[in-house]
Design an enzyme around this catalytic site. Structure first.
Site, PDB file in Angstrom:
ATOM      1  N   THR A  75       0.933  -1.201   0.089  1.00 44.51           N
ATOM      2  CA  THR A  75       0.049   0.126  -0.053  1.00 44.51           C
ATOM      3  C   THR A  75       0.871   1.219   0.065  1.00 44.51           C
ATOM      4  OG1 THR A  75      -1.773  -1.088   1.198  1.00 44.51           O
ATOM      5  CG2 THR A  75      -1.730   1.349   1.357  1.00 44.51           C
ATOM      6  N   ASN A 156      -5.640  -9.164  -7.741  1.00 43.64           N
ATOM      7  CA  ASN A 156      -5.916  -9.716  -6.714  1.00 43.64           C
ATOM      8  C   ASN A 156      -7.056 -10.864  -6.435  1.00 43.64           C
ATOM      9  OD1 ASN A 156      -6.419  -7.007  -6.522  1.00 43.64           O
ATOM     10  ND2 ASN A 156      -7.330  -7.541  -4.622  1.00 43.64           N
ATOM     11  N   GLN A 184       0.790  -8.824  -6.616  1.00 41.15           N
ATOM     12  CA  GLN A 184       0.254 -10.272  -6.614  1.00 41.15           C
ATOM     13  C   GLN A 184       1.119 -10.940  -7.549  1.00 41.15           C
ATOM     14  OE1 GLN A 184      -2.057 -11.921  -4.842  1.00 41.15           O
ATOM     15  NE2 GLN A 184      -2.907 -10.219  -3.698  1.00 41.15           N
ATOM     16  N   HIS A 206       4.451  -9.933   2.863  1.00 37.38           N
ATOM     17  CA  HIS A 206       3.551 -10.897   3.334  1.00 37.38           C
ATOM     18  C   HIS A 206       2.682 -11.714   2.329  1.00 37.38           C
ATOM     19  CE1 HIS A 206      -0.441  -9.119   3.317  1.00 37.38           C
ATOM     20  NE2 HIS A 206       0.235  -8.045   3.090  1.00 37.38           N
ATOM     21  N   CYS A 335      -8.458  -6.934   1.959  1.00 34.80           N
ATOM     22  CA  CYS A 335      -7.546  -5.895   2.577  1.00 34.80           C
ATOM     23  C   CYS A 335      -8.671  -4.979   2.977  1.00 34.80           C
ATOM     24  CB  CYS A 335      -7.016  -5.140   1.351  1.00 34.80           C
ATOM     25  SG  CYS A 335      -5.860  -6.355   0.434  1.00 34.80           S
TER      26      CYS A 335
END
Ligand code: PLP
Length: 385
Positions: A75, A156, A184, A206, A335
């Site tokens: 982000t 995603n 992604q 992550h 998210c």
């Protein structure tokens, strides 16, 4: 959890940290805890780790170490690139940004912020029903005011892969910056940044078995962004704030493992993908269709639509039912708030609210097995019977 089996099929939302990655981080909490900006030995050790990580990541991505900037997440990388490019053009004739309606909120919200607060003009390209943006659409949307194009590499929710090579070539030929959200796609398909004339791209640890709280912004050496974080001038002035050396150590190990395992990972995702589809065909000849495209798609994401009328199910309860049966899947992007809202992306692709709610994203990871797919199919049969 209640002694039942718990299967994680939501790896596009996040992944389990590799144990080797966790172990690689530990010494940097209490042994090598120096500030990399300090001149003493403690600082030097931290600095050396940070720079060796930068070199490794650059090598893996196919760019120069000086083009790698550590951030806190995907982000932040997207925000820094998009707002950072835009601030350079504030008050000039160049005030037009092109993006698409299938972007992650960190992209679309950044662009909308620039529109609302600073009056930038925005064109939001409408992806086709597979969630794909064509280079021709991008070409047609360019005006003499365009300074930035931002189109994601892989989506995603559907896994759809965009032809960012062609899009970036168009952007380059017109002297327009091109940013791509590659969160992604990194680790799920093989590509090198030096094969694509991108100005910037983003990575999030992550999503690839690394820790939460660290990302990377790739910024090509001929690209300039205005900084968003002011302070001590870390990351060559672009991103102030003392670097998290434990997280950087974790990301370094994440990439080391990925370099060795990427082929195996992709083969594994492909096998699970084929197996899942074969089982769905075997047990549900009708009533289940695919939102994900057949081709040019990530192998680790399968987005399906369940015919809620045929199976007489309440779409709003679907994800909860999977959860109650020990399966973590997603209704779309995780998210957000965790609220059961229909996926914006699926609505953008033309699905009704109920159709979007009766769609699920199954996303595989390194640790999933065929048994997990069998368990998923069993639960699906139970839910739909
Ligand atoms: N971009 C895409 C395509 C994503 O899927 C995500 C996370 O889901 C992000 C950006 C944001 O990454 P992070 O969670 O590291 O902020």
């Amino acid at each position: 959890m209640n002694g039942k089996k718990d299967i994680f099929l939501d790896n596009a939302s996040t992944t389990r940290v590799d144990e080797e990655v966790r172990d690689a981080m530990l010494p940097y909490f209490s042994e090598f805890y120096g500030n990399p900006s300090s001149v003493h030995q403690f600082g030097k050790k931290a600095m050396l780790l940070r720079e060796s990580a930068r070199e490794l990541i650059a090598d893996f991505l196919g760019c120069k170490p000086t083009e790698i900037f550590f951030t806190s997440c995907g982000t932040e990388s997207n925000n820094t690139a998009i707002k950072g490019f835009a601030l350079n053009f504030l008050g000039t004739q160049k005030n037009h940004i092109i993006t698409s309606n299938i972007e992650h909120p960190s992209v679309i919200q950044s662009v909308l912020f620039l529109k609302e607060k600073f009056g930038f003009e925005i064109t939001v390209l409408k992806a086709d029903n597979e969630g794909r943006v064509s280079p021709e659409q991008v070409q047609d949307a360019i005006t003499e005011k365009t300074f930035l194009i931002t189109v994601m590499h892989a989506n995603n929710e559907l896994g759809t892969i965009n032809d960012i090579k062609s899009i970036s070539e168009i952007a380059k030929s017109k002297g327009i910056y091109f940013h791509s959200d590659t969160v992604q796609s990194i680790g799920k398909i093989k590509f090198k940044l030096n094969e694509i004339p991108l100005n910037s791209a983003s990575l999030s640890a992550h999503k690839i078995y690394g820790p939460k709280g660290i990302g990377v912004l790739y910024l090509s050496e001929n690209s300039f962004v205005e900084k968003l974080l002011h302070g001590g001038g870390q990351e060559r002035g672009l991103r102030s704030g003392t670097e998290s050396i434990p997280l950087i150590a974790g990301l370094k190990k994440t990439i080391e493992i990925l370099i060795n395992k990427i082929d195996e990972d992709i083969e594994h995702y492909t096998k699970l993908n084929e197996y899942l589809k074969s089982q769905l065909t075997k047990y549900f000849r009708e009533g289940i269709s695919y939102n994900s495209p057949k081709e040019n798609v990530l192998q680790n994401i399968v987005n399906i639509k369940i015919d809620y009328r045929k199976f007489n199910i309440d779409p709003e309860m679907l994800i909860v039912k999977f959860d109650l049966n020990g399966i973590a899947v997603s209704a779309g992007s995780a998210c957000h708030s965790g609220a059961l809202k229909p996926s914006e992306i699926l609505l953008e692709l033309g699905l009704s609210e109920k159709e979007a709610l009766s769609s699920i994203r199954i996303s595989f990871g390194r640790y999933n097995t065929k048994d997990d797919i069998d368990f998923f199919i069993d639960v699906l049969k139970r839910i739909l019977q």
